[in-house]
Structure formats: C-alpha cells, structure tokens
Design a protein around this motif. Sequence first.
Motif, PDB file in Angstrom:
ATOM      1  N   GLY A 140       0.822  -1.212   0.000  1.00  0.00           N
ATOM      2  CA  GLY A 140       0.000   0.000   0.000  1.00  0.00           C
ATOM      3  C   GLY A 140       0.851   1.254   0.000  1.00  0.00           C
ATOM      4  O   GLY A 140       0.522   2.238  -0.674  1.00  0.00           O
ATOM      5  N   ALA A 141       1.935   1.227   0.745  1.00  0.00           N
ATOM      6  CA  ALA A 141       2.839   2.387   0.793  1.00  0.00           C
ATOM      7  C   ALA A 141       3.484   2.613  -0.571  1.00  0.00           C
ATOM      8  O   ALA A 141       3.627   3.762  -1.015  1.00  0.00           O
ATOM      9  N   ARG A 142       3.859   1.529  -1.251  1.00  0.00           N
ATOM     10  CA  ARG A 142       4.452   1.679  -2.593  1.00  0.00           C
ATOM     11  C   ARG A 142       3.442   2.249  -3.591  1.00  0.00           C
ATOM     12  O   ARG A 142       3.785   3.105  -4.410  1.00  0.00           O
ATOM     13  N   LYS A 143       2.207   1.759  -3.519  1.00  0.00           N
ATOM     14  CA  LYS A 143       1.157   2.249  -4.411  1.00  0.00           C
ATOM     15  C   LYS A 143       0.923   3.745  -4.169  1.00  0.00           C
ATOM     16  O   LYS A 143       0.829   4.522  -5.119  1.00  0.00           O
ATOM     17  N   LEU A 144       0.856   4.143  -2.892  1.00  0.00           N
ATOM     18  CA  LEU A 144       0.680   5.547  -2.556  1.00  0.00           C
ATOM     19  C   LEU A 144       1.868   6.373  -3.046  1.00  0.00           C
ATOM     20  O   LEU A 144       1.692   7.458  -3.608  1.00  0.00           O
ATOM     21  N   HIS A 145       3.068   5.841  -2.889  1.00  0.00           N
ATOM     22  CA  HIS A 145       4.270   6.545  -3.347  1.00  0.00           C
ATOM     23  C   HIS A 145       4.224   6.760  -4.867  1.00  0.00           C
ATOM     24  O   HIS A 145       4.511   7.853  -5.360  1.00  0.00           O
TER      25      HIS A 145
END
Length: 160
Positions: A140-145
């Motif tokens: 999720g953090a990668r997608k948000l990034h």
Amino acid sequence: MAVKKQPDPQSGTLHECANDWFRQFLKHLEIFLVETGQGLSSDSDTADYSLAAMQAVKLTLLDSGHNHEQILALFGRVAFEDADISKTPEWTTEKNRRRFELIDGDIQGTLSQNEQLELAGLTQLMRQHVDSEANMPVAGARKLHRYLTGLDSESTDSEP
C-alpha cells in the motif's frame, strides 16, 4: 548444580547505561536474595531455592520501577523464549484463539497463575508480531508513493 566458568569481564563491553543499570540491579538483587533466603528452612530443596530467587528478582524489578503488570509481561516473555524462534515472532491462529480463551477467563476471574503467565507471554508475542516489520503495509505504501510521485510529475509537466 554444575558450576559454570564465569565470563571474562574484559571479553565484551556494555554501554555505560546498561552497565550502570545491571550493577545497580545486582546490588539490589543481592539484598533481596539474602532477605528471601532468610525465610528458607534447613530442609529446603532446590524448588524452594528457585522460588526464593524468583521472588528476589520480582522484588528487585519492583524496586527498579516496574509495576506488577510489567513484571508479569516480562516473565511471560521469558517463559515463551525459544532458541528456535526467529526475530520475527510467529503468530498463529491457534495462539490467537488461545489468547482469546485466556482473556475470557481473565474477565471472568478464573485464570490460574500459570494461565496469567501464559496470557502475558502470548500478549507480548502478539505485540511483537503486530509491531514487526513483516506486518508493515509495504504494498500500500508503494502504491501511494507511485501515485504521489505521478501527481508530482504531472504538476511539473503542466507548468509553463
């Protein structure tokens, strides 16, 4: 009881704060060992000595600022330590189920001392599992990034 060779104090070093805390702890532990040992009779056995030693450790931890709940959590954690457990705590459905059973018993006031210790150990293990890096929402953090990085490049593209 077998006598073990004492470690060489020069073989490793402790940070100054840890060294100070351990030395203070050992001084107080010695006082409490004498105090609890005085209650032992001449026909006491190894189990009595072990209990007196654990009582002295508990008194020393109380004296160092821990409360009863913290001490129970520490003892539970130590009771669940295993050389084969990896740094990332393994949390299973079975452990979760058992923890909920013990919580129910705690609410009802029916837990034995052993079950209280088991609950403390399982709670500590669960907290380690939840706090471990393995449970971080990396995807999720990668997608948000990627999304935020994409917005940043779009705004620079539209500027004159």
